[in-house]
Design a protein around this motif. Structure first.
Motif, PDB file in Angstrom:
ATOM      1  N   GLY A  25     113.464  21.367  79.582  1.00 20.34           N
ATOM      2  CA  GLY A  25     114.371  20.686  80.489  1.00 20.34           C
ATOM      3  C   GLY A  25     114.680  19.270  80.054  1.00 20.34           C
ATOM      4  N   CYS A  26     113.936  18.758  79.091  1.00 23.38           N
ATOM      5  CA  CYS A  26     114.105  17.373  78.670  1.00 23.38           C
ATOM      6  C   CYS A  26     115.427  17.154  77.938  1.00 23.38           C
ATOM      7  CB  CYS A  26     112.946  16.952  77.787  1.00 23.38           C
ATOM      8  SG  CYS A  26     113.037  15.252  77.218  1.00 23.38           S
ATOM      9  N   ILE A  27     115.788  18.049  77.049  1.00 22.45           N
ATOM     10  CA  ILE A  27     116.997  17.854  76.251  1.00 22.45           C
ATOM     11  C   ILE A  27     118.238  17.837  77.134  1.00 22.45           C
ATOM     12  CG2 ILE A  27     118.423  18.793  74.397  1.00 22.45           C
ATOM     13  CD1 ILE A  27     115.772  17.634  73.446  1.00 22.45           C
ATOM     14  N   ARG A  28     118.344  18.815  78.010  1.00 25.92           N
ATOM     15  CA  ARG A  28     119.505  18.888  78.893  1.00 25.92           C
ATOM     16  C   ARG A  28     119.571  17.658  79.802  1.00 25.92           C
ATOM     17  NH1 ARG A  28     119.938  24.333  81.887  1.00 25.92           N
ATOM     18  NH2 ARG A  28     120.425  24.961  79.773  1.00 25.92           N
ATOM     19  N   GLY A  29     118.432  17.245  80.336  1.00 25.24           N
ATOM     20  CA  GLY A  29     118.391  16.061  81.195  1.00 25.24           C
ATOM     21  C   GLY A  29     118.706  14.794  80.431  1.00 25.24           C
ATOM     22  N   ALA A  30     118.223  14.703  79.193  1.00 21.70           N
ATOM     23  CA  ALA A  30     118.477  13.515  78.381  1.00 21.70           C
ATOM     24  C   ALA A  30     119.952  13.380  78.042  1.00 21.70           C
ATOM     25  CB  ALA A  30     117.647  13.553  77.109  1.00 21.70           C
ATOM     26  N   VAL A  31     120.601  14.489  77.773  1.00 26.68           N
ATOM     27  CA  VAL A  31     122.028  14.438  77.462  1.00 26.68           C
ATOM     28  C   VAL A  31     122.808  13.977  78.691  1.00 26.68           C
ATOM     29  CG1 VAL A  31     124.044  15.833  76.888  1.00 26.68           C
ATOM     30  CG2 VAL A  31     121.930  16.116  75.600  1.00 26.68           C
ATOM     31  N   ALA A  32     122.516  14.579  79.832  1.00 26.80           N
ATOM     32  CA  ALA A  32     123.225  14.206  81.062  1.00 26.80           C
ATOM     33  C   ALA A  32     122.927  12.755  81.438  1.00 26.80           C
ATOM     34  CB  ALA A  32     122.821  15.137  82.192  1.00 26.80           C
ATOM     35  N   GLY A  33     121.672  12.346  81.330  1.00 25.97           N
ATOM     36  CA  GLY A  33     121.309  10.967  81.652  1.00 25.97           C
ATOM     37  C   GLY A  33     121.903   9.962  80.684  1.00 25.97           C
ATOM     38  N   GLY A  34     121.981  10.330  79.421  1.00 28.13           N
ATOM     39  CA  GLY A  34     122.583   9.442  78.428  1.00 28.13           C
ATOM     40  C   GLY A  34     124.058   9.222  78.675  1.00 28.13           C
ATOM     41  N   VAL A  35     124.759  10.276  79.035  1.00 30.35           N
ATOM     42  CA  VAL A  35     126.193  10.147  79.341  1.00 30.35           C
ATOM     43  C   VAL A  35     126.383   9.303  80.597  1.00 30.35           C
ATOM     44  CG1 VAL A  35     128.248  11.426  80.052  1.00 30.35           C
ATOM     45  CG2 VAL A  35     126.855  12.261  78.166  1.00 30.35           C
ATOM     46  N   ALA A  36     125.590   9.583  81.626  1.00 28.67           N
ATOM     47  CA  ALA A  36     125.698   8.807  82.864  1.00 28.67           C
ATOM     48  C   ALA A  36     125.344   7.345  82.619  1.00 28.67           C
ATOM     49  CB  ALA A  36     124.785   9.405  83.927  1.00 28.67           C
ATOM     50  N   GLY A  37     124.304   7.094  81.845  1.00 28.93           N
ATOM     51  CA  GLY A  37     123.909   5.727  81.535  1.00 28.93           C
ATOM     52  C   GLY A  37     124.946   4.993  80.713  1.00 28.93           C
ATOM     53  N   HIS A  38     125.622   5.703  79.838  1.00 26.23           N
ATOM     54  CA  HIS A  38     126.670   5.081  79.030  1.00 26.23           C
ATOM     55  C   HIS A  38     127.789   4.553  79.912  1.00 26.23           C
ATOM     56  CE1 HIS A  38     129.535   4.348  75.843  1.00 26.23           C
ATOM     57  NE2 HIS A  38     130.406   5.120  76.476  1.00 26.23           N
TER      58      HIS A  38
END
Length: 75
Positions: A25-38
């Motif tokens: 679940g980390c990869i999917r969450g990291a991608v979504a969080g990275g986009v939101a954080g950007h």
């Protein structure tokens, strides 16, 4: 300059030592969080870290609920 070279060294070390994937679940969450954080004032790294933690927590919770349902169905 130091920040970029340190990042490259850390990334190379992480890729050089293969390990089993335990953080489902980390990869999917990291991608979504990275986009939101950007899009939230350019905090992609912090967003990716928070997203990884949230995705891992969500996966563990989902697996726990599924295990409880399997146990209840087996009775």
């Amino acid at each position: 300059m130091f920040r970029n070279s340190a990042t490259l060294v850390i990334a190379a070390a992480a890729l050089a030592a293969p390990a089993p994937v335990l953080a489902k679940g980390c990869i999917r969450g990291a991608v979504a969080g990275g986009v939101a954080g950007h899009y939230a004032h350019h905090h992609a790294i912090a967003g990716a870290m928070a997203g990884c933690a949230a995705g891992h927590y969500y996966y563990k919770h989902k697996a726990k609920v599924a295990a409880q349902q399997r146990t209840a169905a087996g009775r």
